[in-house]
Design a protein around this motif. Structure first.
Motif, mmCIF file in Angstrom:
data_model
loop_
_atom_site.group_PDB
_atom_site.id
_atom_site.type_symbol
_atom_site.label_atom_id
_atom_site.label_comp_id
_atom_site.label_asym_id
_atom_site.label_seq_id
_atom_site.Cartn_x
_atom_site.Cartn_y
_atom_site.Cartn_z
ATOM 1 N N GLN A 151 0.831 -1.194 0.000
ATOM 2 C CA GLN A 151 0.000 0.000 0.000
ATOM 3 C C GLN A 151 0.871 1.252 0.000
ATOM 4 O OE1 GLN A 151 -3.103 0.335 -0.459
ATOM 5 N NE2 GLN A 151 -3.465 2.466 0.106
ATOM 6 N N LEU A 152 1.968 1.208 0.799
ATOM 7 C CA LEU A 152 2.884 2.348 0.845
ATOM 8 C C LEU A 152 3.553 2.558 -0.499
ATOM 9 C CD1 LEU A 152 4.195 4.519 2.600
ATOM 10 C CD2 LEU A 152 5.949 2.858 3.251
ATOM 11 N N GLN A 153 3.934 1.454 -1.165
ATOM 12 C CA GLN A 153 4.531 1.578 -2.484
ATOM 13 C C GLN A 153 3.558 2.205 -3.476
ATOM 14 O OE1 GLN A 153 5.794 -2.374 -3.464
ATOM 15 N NE2 GLN A 153 7.631 -2.283 -2.194
ATOM 16 N N ARG A 154 2.284 1.781 -3.379
ATOM 17 C CA ARG A 154 1.289 2.377 -4.270
ATOM 18 C C ARG A 154 1.132 3.872 -3.989
ATOM 19 N NH1 ARG A 154 -1.433 -2.622 -3.418
ATOM 20 N NH2 ARG A 154 -2.656 -1.732 -1.701
ATOM 21 N N LEU A 155 1.099 4.231 -2.683
ATOM 22 C CA LEU A 155 0.976 5.638 -2.337
ATOM 23 C C LEU A 155 2.189 6.431 -2.791
ATOM 24 C CD1 LEU A 155 -0.536 5.379 1.265
ATOM 25 C CD2 LEU A 155 -1.704 6.084 -0.822
ATOM 26 N N ASN A 156 3.403 5.837 -2.597
ATOM 27 C CA ASN A 156 4.615 6.513 -3.042
ATOM 28 C C ASN A 156 4.613 6.708 -4.552
ATOM 29 O OD1 ASN A 156 5.742 6.797 -0.510
ATOM 30 N ND2 ASN A 156 6.848 4.861 -0.592
ATOM 31 N N LEU A 157 4.139 5.698 -5.273
ATOM 32 C CA LEU A 157 4.065 5.812 -6.732
ATOM 33 C C LEU A 157 3.092 6.917 -7.121
ATOM 34 C CD1 LEU A 157 4.888 4.729 -9.484
ATOM 35 C CD2 LEU A 157 3.029 3.059 -9.315
ATOM 36 N N GLU A 158 1.941 6.948 -6.435
ATOM 37 C CA GLU A 158 0.977 7.998 -6.742
ATOM 38 C C GLU A 158 1.532 9.378 -6.401
ATOM 39 O OE1 GLU A 158 -2.531 6.989 -4.609
ATOM 40 O OE2 GLU A 158 -2.952 5.168 -5.783
ATOM 41 N N LEU A 159 2.232 9.483 -5.241
ATOM 42 C CA LEU A 159 2.846 10.759 -4.874
ATOM 43 C C LEU A 159 3.917 11.160 -5.870
ATOM 44 C CD1 LEU A 159 3.174 10.376 -0.994
ATOM 45 C CD2 LEU A 159 1.659 11.931 -2.234
ATOM 46 N N SER A 160 4.707 10.145 -6.314
ATOM 47 C CA SER A 160 5.751 10.434 -7.294
ATOM 48 C C SER A 160 5.145 10.942 -8.594
ATOM 49 C CB SER A 160 6.582 9.172 -7.545
ATOM 50 O OG SER A 160 7.557 9.403 -8.540
ATOM 51 N N LYS A 161 4.041 10.285 -9.012
ATOM 52 C CA LYS A 161 3.379 10.738 -10.239
ATOM 53 C C LYS A 161 2.816 12.142 -10.052
ATOM 54 C CE LYS A 161 2.041 6.138 -11.937
ATOM 55 N NZ LYS A 161 0.900 5.234 -12.223
ATOM 56 N N ALA A 162 2.197 12.386 -8.879
ATOM 57 C CA ALA A 162 1.640 13.711 -8.622
ATOM 58 C C ALA A 162 2.740 14.769 -8.577
ATOM 59 C CB ALA A 162 0.863 13.701 -7.301
ATOM 60 N N ASP A 163 3.893 14.410 -7.959
ATOM 61 C CA ASP A 163 5.006 15.347 -7.886
ATOM 62 C C ASP A 163 5.562 15.628 -9.279
ATOM 63 O OD1 ASP A 163 6.809 16.864 -6.110
ATOM 64 O OD2 ASP A 163 8.342 15.534 -6.937
ATOM 65 N N ARG A 164 5.641 14.558 -10.102
ATOM 66 C CA ARG A 164 6.131 14.763 -11.468
ATOM 67 C C ARG A 164 5.164 15.628 -12.268
ATOM 68 N NH1 ARG A 164 6.755 9.960 -12.477
ATOM 69 N NH2 ARG A 164 4.891 9.483 -13.711
ATOM 70 N N ARG A 165 3.851 15.385 -12.084
ATOM 71 C CA ARG A 165 2.883 16.223 -12.781
ATOM 72 C C ARG A 165 2.972 17.675 -12.316
ATOM 73 N NH1 ARG A 165 -0.459 11.544 -12.126
ATOM 74 N NH2 ARG A 165 -1.387 12.414 -10.238
ATOM 75 N N LYS A 166 3.228 17.854 -10.997
ATOM 76 C CA LYS A 166 3.387 19.213 -10.473
ATOM 77 C C LYS A 166 4.577 19.907 -11.096
ATOM 78 C CE LYS A 166 5.710 19.803 -6.953
ATOM 79 N NZ LYS A 166 7.126 20.105 -6.651
ATOM 80 N N ASP A 167 5.722 19.180 -11.188
ATOM 81 C CA ASP A 167 6.913 19.777 -11.794
ATOM 82 C C ASP A 167 6.682 20.094 -13.266
ATOM 83 O OD1 ASP A 167 8.300 19.598 -9.409
ATOM 84 O OD2 ASP A 167 9.071 17.591 -9.850
ATOM 85 N N GLU A 168 6.010 19.150 -13.950
ATOM 86 C CA GLU A 168 5.714 19.408 -15.358
ATOM 87 C C GLU A 168 4.784 20.606 -15.503
ATOM 88 O OE1 GLU A 168 4.083 15.728 -16.588
ATOM 89 O OE2 GLU A 168 6.035 14.704 -16.763
ATOM 90 N N PHE A 169 3.812 20.725 -14.580
ATOM 91 C CA PHE A 169 2.895 21.855 -14.629
ATOM 92 C C PHE A 169 3.639 23.161 -14.405
ATOM 93 C CE2 PHE A 169 0.478 24.855 -11.982
ATOM 94 C CZ PHE A 169 -0.468 25.257 -12.900
ATOM 95 N N LEU A 170 4.566 23.166 -13.400
ATOM 96 C CA LEU A 170 5.309 24.395 -13.127
ATOM 97 C C LEU A 170 6.166 24.793 -14.319
ATOM 98 C CD1 LEU A 170 6.430 23.834 -9.422
ATOM 99 C CD2 LEU A 170 4.611 25.331 -10.261
ATOM 100 N N ALA A 171 6.814 23.787 -14.942
ATOM 101 C CA ALA A 171 7.647 24.099 -16.108
ATOM 102 C C ALA A 171 6.793 24.629 -17.250
ATOM 103 C CB ALA A 171 8.410 22.851 -16.541
#
Length: 773
Positions: free
Chosen positions: A397-417
């Motif tokens: 479950q933690l791995q799934r959450l980390n993956l989702e957070l990683s995807k959200a963080d990547r989307r955030k960085d892509e959005f900022l760029a």
């Protein structure tokens, strides 16, 4: 006249136990009559014709091949192995086998003593009697010494294998006899007991000697056998345990003639019992599952933790294979891996899937170790398993959450760029228009004031976009510092000049205290000035008009300390740590600040840490002002920094310039700026039109946007270099994409320079000024 003594052959043939001699492969070379009688064979039918395993049951043959024979070869002896042997008529005879590997001359032999399980006690007594007769025969018949020695070796085999020793006592004469095996068990050389007045009895613990004598006396009085346990002092100084068994022979009047005793070393058993008693509470109350198996893998013990984990009651699974907890495929894999690990390291550890009684599945962390006695003989294995099903489920479950957070963080960085890129596009024509206004002289003071306001606000907007992108780079670990040795005072002066318009706009008083000595840092000059500038701008924004702001620096040990103080709204104590977080703004300050995204201080902290330093905030609370302190390590180099001041560019006019940008306002406004500088300019709105224009116009310089329709800027640059003899054409990329990989891609495509929108026309003019016509 002496009574006739039996021969050595007779002793061998009619011994109380079955005696066998085989070659190293188990082919029988000699068997005695006792063994033949038990199984219904003649000696001739067995000798040189059959192997030992031919007489075993089907299960016994498997055990012989997989366990008994390898252990015998590895250890040199195997004691009390229970196997079923097949009688000639087909019925099973349970036997206890003791075997020893011997070497005579150049040949290897296996000596085996066999007892029938049900008559073991009777055979022990007969074995003792045979031993006494053999010893008497040796004393009386020196002529048959060779034959007798052979019999003694065979008889001694069973006693050594079973760790036994014998003794006898004649009450009327007071004579004692001690077997050499008994002396060996006590750690003494042969004949030592004969030199001791009390013999072996001197070694028995005083408290146990009384109980032994009472047991013997009761047996003599009742004409029965005696069994007693006692301690004896080993030659090493350790107290060991022995089980004594025996009986007497009587004359016609019922008087005892000879008392025979058989001593069995039970030290290992006693030690094991002590350990088991000491560990019983732990074994039963440990939350982990503990499963003990024999050499066949059948369960011999099972604790309460195992009942809780697997759902079985102890009585339900004793004697069943441990593989019952796993699927057939997994059981084969586990067996293969476990045997390999046990052979190599003596321990196997791994995660195992298991099936509970109710059919549900789980995962356990298991350790398997072999069980061995003091001699090193392996007799089973212990498996300790901890149920980690819930932990594995939580980790997944933690791995799934980390993956989702990683995807959200990547989307955030892509959005900022992307946001920074999209914001830069409209800033480009605004910067160009501002430059056009700067080149014009206005008589109306209101127009000059409006132009200056436009300039300040455009710079502020540009800084916001830059901060937004650079914080994104820091969080992604993509920001690269261009460090050089520089003097701190220069960076302070640069930041002060950049902050002056913002400070003056709010009528603040700014005081600067430079360090008393020259302080040198290994730092990126742009980023160092940016840190100080952000703190000054932050102070200006959160200080009411007419406030006081100070910038000071000094040396403390091996660090440079930069301090920015203000008389502004202050920071509550509970928010001192959170002010450096991304997008952090104090709620009471929202109506008093001059705007912002709340990323300036986050950028300061990220840049300070990249330089190996720290930043901290201090305040006495609301309305008490604030203090921000940056600590950076001083440079260890001794030489003065190089002067990196760029020379004033030579002003060159008359270049032919092509601008390709799908933003018509950006292209037209930049064209107007360059035309005012004296250049001849043409514009195009897409990549293909730009290529055609370059071919027709033969420019000295081409300014290209990257995100062009029909053909992107990278491909346009490649074709210019390839198709138009473009080695002499100056290619300049002007784009909203400003990350390091964007600049690297531009260089690889053939660009000479890369500018991020909005480009300062004066910097662009410096680049154009280096192009020769």
């Amino acid at each position: 006249m002496d009574r006739p003594q039996p021969s050595a052959d007779a002793l061998f043939e009619h011994a109380a136990c079955g005696l066998l001699l085989t070659d190293r492969h188990g082919r029988m070379l000699r068997v005695n009559a006792t063994f033949c009688d038990w199984l219904g064979y003649d000696a001739a039918e067995l000798t040189d014709l059959k192997h030992l395993h031919d007489l075993l049951s089907a299960g016994g043959k498997v055990f012989y091949q997989t366990h008994w024979a390898p252990l015998l070869q590895l250890q040199g002896s195997v004691a009390e192995i229970k196997l079923n042997m097949v009688h000639r008529d087909g019925h099973m005879v349970p036997m206890l086998l003791n075997a020893t590997w011997r070497r005579h001359g150049d040949a290897d032999f296996i000596e085996i003593a066999v007892l029938i399980v049900e008559d073991r006690h009777k055979y022990e007594q007969e074995l003792l009697l045979a031993r006494r007769n053999a010893e008497a025969s040796v004393a009386a018949h020196q002529r048959a010494q060779q034959e007798l020695q052979e019999s003694r070796d065979v008889l001694s085999l069973a006693m050594r294998g079973a760790r036994m020793g014998a003794w006898s006592h004649e009450p009327k004469s007071g004579k004692f006899w001690w077997s050499r095996e008994l002396e060996a068990l006590a750690g003494y050389a042969e004949g030592r007991f004969a030199k001791m007045p009390g013999g072996f009895f001197e070694l028995i613990h005083p408290g146990d000697l009384i109980a032994l004598n009472e047991a013997v006396e009761r047996a003599l009085a009742s004409s029965d056998d005696y069994v007693v346990e006692f301690r004896f002092l080993h030659a090493s100084g350790d107290w060991c345990w022995m089980e004594g068994r025996g009986r007497a022979t009587y004359d016609r009047q019922g008087e005892p003639l000879t008392v025979y005793g058989l001593g069995i070393d039970i030290t290992e058993r006693k030690e094991a019992q002590t350990v088991l008693l000491r560990q019983a509470a732990i074994f039963e109350h440990l939350s982990d599952a503990i499963v003990i198996t024999d050499l066949r893998g059948n369960i011999t013990d099972f604790n309460v933790g195992g009942e809780r984990m697997l759902g079985y009651r102890r009585r339900e699974i004793l004697g069943k294979p441990v593989t019952m907890f796993h699927s057939q495929h997994e059981a084969l894999r586990i067996r293969r891996e476990a045997f390999a690990a046990l052979a190599a390291d003596g321990t196997w550890r791994g995660e195992l899937p298991f099936v509970r009684r109710d059919g549900s599945r789980g995962v356990c962390d298991t350790v398997v170790k072999p069980l061995a006695n003091a001699r090193g003989d392996i007799y089973g294995a212990v498996c300790v398993s901890r149920d980690i099903t819930e932990r594995r489920r939580a980790e997944q479950q933690l791995q799934r959450l980390n993956l989702e957070l990683s995807k959200a963080d990547r989307r955030k960085d892509e959005f900022l760029a992307t946001l920074a890129h999209e914001l830069r596009n409209p800033l480009a024509p605004m910067r160009n228009v501002l430059e056009i206004l700067r080149l014009k002289e206005f008589a109306d003071p209101q127009l000059n004031w409006s132009r200056d306001v436009f300039d300040r606000q455009l710079q502020h907007m540009t800084h916001l976009v830059d901060d937004l992108l650079e914080v994104s780079r820091i969080t992604q670990g993509k920001l690269e510092l261009r460090k050089q040795r520089l003097e701190l005072a220069r960076a302070m002066q640069s930041a002060m000049e950049a902050a002056r318009p913002t400070v003056q706009a709010s009528s603040h008083h700014l005081s600067v205290t430079l360090p008393r000595e020259a302080l040198y840092l290994d730092a990126d000059p742009t980023r160092l000035s940016q840190m100080i500038l952000n703190l000054l701008n932050n102070a200006a924004k959160y200080t009411p008009p007419g406030g006081r702001i100070s910038l000071a620096a000094e040396r403390e040990g091996d660090e440079a300390v930069i301090v920015v103080r203000d008389s502004g709204i202050g920071i509550p104590h509970e928010h001192l740590d959170s002010v450096f977080e991304m997008f952090s703004q104090l709620a009471p300050a929202l109506d008093r600040s001059q705007g912002g995204l709340g990323i300036g201080l986050a950028l300061v902290r990220g840049l300070a840490e990249l330089h190996g330093g720290t930043v901290a905030a201090f305040s006495d609370g609301a309305g008490a002002g604030s203090e921000f302190m940056i600590r950076l390590p001083l440079s260890r180099a001794a030489s003065a920094p190089a002067d990196h001041t760029l020379p004033e560019p030579t002003r060159v006019a008359g270049l032919r310039v092509v601008i390709v940008d799908d933003n018509a306002d950006a292209a037209d406004s930049l064209a107007m700026v360059l035309e005012l500088e004296g250049h001849e300019v043409r514009t195009a709105g897409d990549g293909l039109a730009g290529l055609a224009l370059i071919g027709e116009f033969a420019p000295h310089a081409v300014i290209l946007d990257i995100g062009l329709p029909r053909l992107n800027g990278y491909e346009v640059a490649r074709r210019v270099r390839r198709e138009y003899g473009g080695a002499s054409i100056l290619l300049i990329a002007v784009t909203g994409w400003g990350q390091q990989q964007d600049k690297q891609t531009a260089v690889e495509a053939g660009f000479d320079h890369h500018f991020t929108k909005p480009v300062d026309p004066r910097e662009l003019q410096q680049v154009l000024g280096r192009q020769r016509v």
